[in-house]
Scaffold this motif. Structure first.
Motif, short mmCIF file in Angstrom:
data_model
loop_
_atom_site.label_atom_id
_atom_site.label_comp_id
_atom_site.label_asym_id
_atom_site.label_seq_id
_atom_site.Cartn_x
_atom_site.Cartn_y
_atom_site.Cartn_z
N ALA A 130 0.83 -1.21 0.00
CA ALA A 130 0.00 0.00 0.00
C ALA A 130 0.87 1.25 0.00
N GLU A 131 1.89 1.25 0.84
CA GLU A 131 2.79 2.41 0.92
C GLU A 131 3.50 2.64 -0.42
N GLN A 132 4.00 1.58 -1.03
CA GLN A 132 4.73 1.70 -2.29
C GLN A 132 3.83 2.17 -3.44
N LEU A 133 2.56 1.77 -3.42
CA LEU A 133 1.62 2.15 -4.49
C LEU A 133 0.86 3.44 -4.16
N VAL A 134 1.09 3.97 -2.94
CA VAL A 134 0.43 5.18 -2.46
C VAL A 134 -1.10 4.98 -2.52
N ILE A 135 -1.53 3.86 -1.90
CA ILE A 135 -2.96 3.57 -1.77
C ILE A 135 -3.21 3.16 -0.32
N ARG A 136 -4.46 3.05 0.06
CA ARG A 136 -4.82 2.65 1.43
C ARG A 136 -4.64 1.15 1.62
N ASP A 137 -4.45 0.75 2.87
CA ASP A 137 -4.23 -0.67 3.17
C ASP A 137 -5.36 -1.55 2.65
N HIS A 138 -6.61 -1.13 2.86
CA HIS A 138 -7.73 -1.98 2.43
C HIS A 138 -7.78 -2.08 0.90
N SER A 139 -7.36 -1.03 0.20
CA SER A 139 -7.30 -1.09 -1.26
C SER A 139 -6.22 -2.07 -1.71
N ALA A 140 -5.08 -2.06 -1.01
CA ALA A 140 -4.00 -3.00 -1.32
C ALA A 140 -4.45 -4.43 -1.05
N ALA A 141 -5.20 -4.63 0.03
CA ALA A 141 -5.70 -5.98 0.35
C ALA A 141 -6.64 -6.47 -0.75
N GLU A 142 -7.52 -5.60 -1.24
CA GLU A 142 -8.43 -5.97 -2.34
C GLU A 142 -7.64 -6.26 -3.61
N LEU A 143 -6.63 -5.45 -3.88
CA LEU A 143 -5.79 -5.65 -5.06
C LEU A 143 -5.08 -7.00 -4.99
N VAL A 144 -4.54 -7.33 -3.84
CA VAL A 144 -3.86 -8.62 -3.66
C VAL A 144 -4.85 -9.77 -3.83
N SER A 145 -6.06 -9.61 -3.35
CA SER A 145 -7.07 -10.65 -3.53
C SER A 145 -7.33 -10.90 -5.01
N ARG A 146 -7.43 -9.84 -5.79
CA ARG A 146 -7.65 -9.99 -7.24
C ARG A 146 -6.43 -10.63 -7.92
N LEU A 147 -5.23 -10.21 -7.52
CA LEU A 147 -4.01 -10.81 -8.08
C LEU A 147 -3.90 -12.29 -7.69
N ASP A 148 -4.33 -12.61 -6.48
CA ASP A 148 -4.32 -13.99 -6.01
C ASP A 148 -5.32 -14.84 -6.81
N GLN A 149 -6.51 -14.30 -7.03
CA GLN A 149 -7.51 -15.01 -7.83
C GLN A 149 -7.02 -15.27 -9.25
N ALA A 150 -6.23 -14.33 -9.78
CA ALA A 150 -5.67 -14.47 -11.13
C ALA A 150 -4.42 -15.36 -11.12
N LYS A 151 -4.02 -15.84 -9.94
CA LYS A 151 -2.86 -16.72 -9.76
C LYS A 151 -1.53 -16.04 -10.14
#
Length: 152
Positions: A76-97
Motif C-alpha cells: 500500500a505504501e509503495q503504491l500510495v494507496i490505502r491498506d484496504h485497497s491494497a488488500a483488495e488488489l492482492v485478492s484480485r491478483l491472487d484469484q488471477a494466480k
C-alpha cells in the motif's frame, strides 16, 4: 547525478521567479511524453489481460526486498494507496494466480505477498515492452535534464 547550476538554483528559489520559455517548453514536452507513456502502459497491460495497477503492483512485489516478500501495508505504501485497497488488489491478483499470500512467520496476523511463476512471466513480458518503449522515447525525458545545460 546531475546538479542544478547555482545561477539557476538561485533563480528557482526566488518567490518571484518566472520559468523561461525553454523551461516551459521542456515541461510541456515532458508532460506530453509522460502522458503518452502512461497511455502505452495502460494499453500494454490490457493486451495481456491485466490493469496498469496490477502491473505496478507486480513490479513492486518483484523488486521489494529483492522479491522475497512484501506485506499488504508495505505494498500500500509503495503504491500510495490505502491498506484496504491494497488488500483488495492482492485478492484480485491472487484469484488471477499472479501472486499468493502466506502468513508471516514472525507475526501470524500479517499476510505476506509472494510472486507466482505465472506472475513473473506476466511481469517480465510487460517489463520488456515498457523498457523497449522507454528506449524509443528517452529523448523526451532526458532533454528536460540535460547534463551541463544552463536551462536545468
Amino acid at each position: 547525478m546531475t546538479t542544478t547550476p547555482p545561477e539557476i538554483a538561485d533563480r528557482l528559489d526566488r518567490p518571484d521567479a518566472q520559468p523561461t520559455d525553454k523551461e516551459l517548453e521542456a515541461l510541456a514536452n515532458f508532460r506530453f511524453a509522460l502522458r503518452k507513456f502512461l497511455a502505452f502502459s495502460e494499453a500494454a497491460a490490457a493486451d495481456v489481460g491485466i490493469t496498469m495497477q496490477w502491473y505496478q503492483a507486480l513490479l513492486v512485489i518483484k523488486t521489494f526486498r529483492g522479491g522475497g516478500h512484501i506485506s499488504i501495508g508495505e505494498l500500500a505504501e509503495q503504491l500510495v494507496i490505502r491498506d484496504h485497497s491494497a488488500a483488495e488488489l492482492v485478492s484480485r491478483l491472487d484469484q488471477a494466480k499472479l501472486v499468493k499470500r502466506k502468513t508471516d512467520p514472525a507475526d501470524r496476523r500479517r499476510s505476506l505477498v509472494i510472486m507466482t511463476p505465472s506472475g513473473s512471466r506476466c511481469l517480465n513480458r510487460l517489463a520488456l515492452l515498457h523498457l523497449r518503449e522507454l528506449r524509443k522515447i528517452k529523448g523526451a525525458f532526458t532533454s528536460l535534464f540535460k547534463a551541463g545545460s544552463n536551462e536545468f
